[in-house]
Motif scaffolding. Structure first.
Motif, PDB file in Angstrom:
ATOM      1  N   GLY A 134     -13.155 -24.285   9.148  1.00 50.51           N
ATOM      2  CA  GLY A 134     -13.383 -25.100  10.335  1.00 50.51           C
ATOM      3  C   GLY A 134     -13.864 -26.501  10.003  1.00 50.51           C
ATOM      4  O   GLY A 134     -14.239 -27.268  10.889  1.00 50.51           O
ATOM      5  N   LEU A 135     -13.866 -26.832   8.697  1.00 48.18           N
ATOM      6  CA  LEU A 135     -14.340 -28.160   8.289  1.00 48.18           C
ATOM      7  C   LEU A 135     -13.182 -29.158   8.271  1.00 48.18           C
ATOM      8  O   LEU A 135     -12.015 -28.777   8.182  1.00 48.18           O
ATOM      9  CB  LEU A 135     -14.982 -28.079   6.893  1.00 48.18           C
ATOM     10  N   THR A 150      -5.317 -27.366   3.398  1.00 49.40           N
ATOM     11  CA  THR A 150      -5.162 -27.027   4.825  1.00 49.40           C
ATOM     12  C   THR A 150      -5.621 -25.581   5.093  1.00 49.40           C
ATOM     13  O   THR A 150      -6.205 -25.303   6.132  1.00 49.40           O
ATOM     14  CB  THR A 150      -3.689 -27.179   5.277  1.00 49.40           C
ATOM     15  N   ASP A 151      -5.345 -24.663   4.130  1.00 40.50           N
ATOM     16  CA  ASP A 151      -5.818 -23.279   4.294  1.00 40.50           C
ATOM     17  C   ASP A 151      -7.349 -23.262   4.380  1.00 40.50           C
ATOM     18  O   ASP A 151      -7.936 -22.541   5.190  1.00 40.50           O
ATOM     19  CB  ASP A 151      -5.393 -22.403   3.101  1.00 40.50           C
ATOM     20  N   ALA A 191       1.511 -30.415  -1.974  1.00 38.57           N
ATOM     21  CA  ALA A 191       0.102 -30.175  -1.670  1.00 38.57           C
ATOM     22  C   ALA A 191      -0.578 -29.513  -2.865  1.00 38.57           C
ATOM     23  O   ALA A 191       0.043 -28.741  -3.594  1.00 38.57           O
ATOM     24  CB  ALA A 191      -0.011 -29.281  -0.445  1.00 38.57           C
ATOM     25  N   ARG A 192      -1.859 -29.858  -3.095  1.00 37.02           N
ATOM     26  CA  ARG A 192      -2.616 -29.247  -4.192  1.00 37.02           C
ATOM     27  C   ARG A 192      -2.856 -27.768  -3.922  1.00 37.02           C
ATOM     28  O   ARG A 192      -3.209 -27.376  -2.809  1.00 37.02           O
ATOM     29  CB  ARG A 192      -3.985 -29.914  -4.318  1.00 37.02           C
ATOM     30  N   VAL A 193      -2.656 -26.936  -4.948  1.00 31.99           N
ATOM     31  CA  VAL A 193      -2.971 -25.510  -4.816  1.00 31.99           C
ATOM     32  C   VAL A 193      -4.197 -25.230  -5.684  1.00 31.99           C
ATOM     33  O   VAL A 193      -4.239 -25.570  -6.870  1.00 31.99           O
ATOM     34  CB  VAL A 193      -1.791 -24.631  -5.266  1.00 31.99           C
ATOM     35  N   VAL A 246     -13.730 -30.988   3.306  1.00 33.61           N
ATOM     36  CA  VAL A 246     -13.197 -29.997   2.358  1.00 33.61           C
ATOM     37  C   VAL A 246     -12.870 -30.679   1.028  1.00 33.61           C
ATOM     38  O   VAL A 246     -13.195 -30.167  -0.057  1.00 33.61           O
ATOM     39  CB  VAL A 246     -11.951 -29.304   2.941  1.00 33.61           C
ATOM     40  N   SER A 247     -12.267 -31.857   1.081  1.00 32.23           N
ATOM     41  CA  SER A 247     -11.897 -32.552  -0.154  1.00 32.23           C
ATOM     42  C   SER A 247     -13.128 -32.902  -0.976  1.00 32.23           C
ATOM     43  O   SER A 247     -13.135 -32.750  -2.204  1.00 32.23           O
ATOM     44  CB  SER A 247     -11.126 -33.834   0.174  1.00 32.23           C
TER      45      SER A 247
END
Lengths: 401, 401
Positions: B41-42, B34-35, B77-79, B47-48
């Motif tokens: 802006g994607l 999410t960051d 959530a994945r970091v 992003v994934s």
């Protein structure tokens, strides 16, 4: 951080094709569609579409060129050319002794120019009036509307800041603190770029003169005053305060001399043409002016050659440090000193060799008095090119929110 | 003339999205998807997908960061983090007195370094052996395979040409004519960049030291020898022959002095720390070395301050010409002279002000002895970045035939 996505693929592609066709057409006098297909690698429909766009925008026209090819059947092929006269630029050289205005088309070809002498006693207001008047006249001499003017370049002595304000101009009293660009924008309803005159001269020498594709280059303009301008990697180096290259103010002596009573810096006071004339008179030479001394040196007169040698020895002391700092490929000598021809080259080579760790090539200016106005044309052209023509080459990415 | 068309839209887009995600991730320690969506802006799927590519290529990994957010339901959530340790670079400083090797990760963080003294009497072959040995040892100290090495930067005294050959190195006898880069490539199976040591120091000062974002910048390295390096528009200026900034060879006198018997250039012979010690002894000072004289000046000792003032007066004569040529925003003083602290800044300010048309700011080096090795790391990093990471940012247009 800004991110870009190509939001409009077909439009971008069309613009890039226009850029390719325009570039191919500008590289030649005239071209047929088949020539442009060959030069760009694009298909006939793509080239034709690009030509339609460029014609609608006013940059390309059909011309009636002589049919140089073999006679052929059917409709003659269209012959196209870039409309270099679609817009014009103006280059202006304002010095303490002259005003020189030149109008050029988008190919950089000068189509009209006027040169006027001015006197040093003119007040800044009078001088500015003469500049305006000369700009009007040179523009009136071109049969194109005033709206055709795309950009103006102006060269002036002194230190010019990034906004185009003249900060220090010791050779034109009162000239500093003038915002030339904004004052002259009354006449020229287009961007006006003000730049130090020697800076413009070095750009012109690289463009059309003795610059010889040297990327690291110093021009020394040597007259009553002595200034230098520097190209680094082919780009003008202005310095953090617009004062790069002010060799006339270099101090040679153990005790600094500072600016002299006549407004000259210490080095220009020690080697400029005023000094050359005085030194010649000291040695019994009766020349009426420095130009006569320098021509005599060119002709082999021993006394004039001695004076020139002494001047070269002194200038080499200042220039050697510039050469150590910059390590240029080439040093060009311009200004009144070039009247001495090869003698000044030989003198500078002799004295600089003794002082420089790595010796650059030396050459005389090839543009002489025209350099500043041509450099002003060059700067105006670069601006016009960027605003008017490079729009096709820009991929115009859409900034994403 | 080459023309480009975007032949492979989706691939280009994927690469650009990878570049955007990589840039966002490198700007922070760790980030969640999410960051990265917010920063770029994607969309989440975009992003994934980019993360999957970057993980497969080895540049991104999942990490077990402490859960700083509020407790939440479901799968955590994945970091993610950039793998700065995926590859390493090596910076090497080879001088007449020391070898300094530093290994850094792709963030430029030094993870291992070794410093060794060498003696001036070492032959070039012996010195080269010691360099190789030190490089081996500093690399062995890092728990990563040798294949992790992406690039090497080497700083050496002397004039280095564009291919990395050392052309003139008066301070390391026999060191010239060595092709350091190719010799050392036995140890480092990766690109090796050789550069003048002062040039590397100025890059390091701009990167992590006293450079202060100045785009036009001169570093004067002032010890037994005196050299300068110049940034123009934020870029290293090497000059046409790699000899830009050789201030130690500037001639101050009316009659040029040339290179001295001890191999020093005329200016460094007149202001270097050897001169400073001799002059202090002449005045009755019994300091064992120049460092002691300079520390005494820093402590306010009048005799040491007099010596320093004389040295500043002389250096200002050479430096003022460099300032006139370049018009820098900032001049940084480095080398042994910095032991005098503010006293050398005050002395240079006093004497330079009398000679410079426009006065730059002055500052002391903040990196000291580490500057050359850090600059070598910087050059190696830039190369690694270009070859390994910038591939994502390149739109990779397909050249049309």
């Amino acid at each position: 951080m800004a991110h870009f996505e190509f939001g409009s693929g077909p439009q971008v592609l069309r613009q890039m094709n226009c850029a390719a066709v325009l570039t191919a057409l500008r590289a030649t006098e005239t071209a047929r569609v088949t020539d442009l297909m060959r030069a760009t690698g694009l298909s006939r429909p793509t080239v034709s579409a690009a030509i339609s766009t460029l014609m609608a925008d006013g940059w390309v026209e059909e011309t009636e060129a002589a049919d140089v090819g073999s006679p052929r059947m059917g409709r003659p092929a269209r012959v196209l050319r870039f409309r270099a006269d679609a817009r014009h630029v103006l280059g202006v050289d304002v010095g303490p002794h002259k005003i020189h205005c030149a109008v050029a088309d988008l190919n950089g070809t000068v189509v009209s120019q006027i040169r006027r002498e001015v006197t040093e006693s003119d007040t800044p207001a009078v001088l500015l009036g003469r500049v305006e008047d000369t700009m009007q006249r040179v523009l009136d001499a071109v049969p194109v509307p005033r709206s055709s003017l795309a950009a103006v370049g102006i060269g002036t002595p002194g230190i010019v800041d990034r906004r185009g304000a003249v900060l220090q101009a010791p050779s034109v009293p009162g000239w500093d603190s003038l915002e030339l660009g904004s004052l002259l924008s009354r006449i020229a309803p287009c961007p006006v770029h003000t730049e130090n005159d020697v800076n413009l001269a070095v750009l012109a020498e690289r463009w059309q003169g003795a610059g010889d594709d040297a990327d690291d280059l110093i021009l020394v303009q040597w007259g009553v005053r002595v200034g230098a301008a520097i190209l680094v990697n082919g780009q003008l180096h202005r310095g953090a305060h617009g004062a790069a290259g002010e060799i006339g103010f270099v101090e040679l002596d153990t005790e600094p001399q500072g600016v002299q009573a006549d407004g000259l810096g210490p080095l220009e006071s020690a080697v400029g043409t005023d000094w050359i004339l005085r030194r010649a008179h000291d040695l019994g030479d009766a020349s009426p002016d420095a130009a006569a001394v320098l021509r005599a040196a060119d002709g082999g007169d021993p006394r004039a050659l001695q004076v020139l040698d002494e001047a070269c020895d002194r200038l080499a002391r200042g220039l050697a440090s510039f050469v150590s700092a910059i390590d240029p490929e080439l040093v060009i000598l311009g200004g009144t000193i070039t009247l001495a021809g090869d003698a000044v080259l030989a003198g500078m080579r002799r004295h600089l060799t003794r002082r420089a760790l790595v010796m650059p090539r030396l050459a005389l200016s090839r543009l002489g008095d025209d350099a500043v106005a041509l450099g002003a044309v060059r700067v105006a052209l670069a601006d016009a090119q960027r605003r008017l023509l490079d729009v096709y080459a820009t991929a115009s990415p859409v900034e994403q929110r």
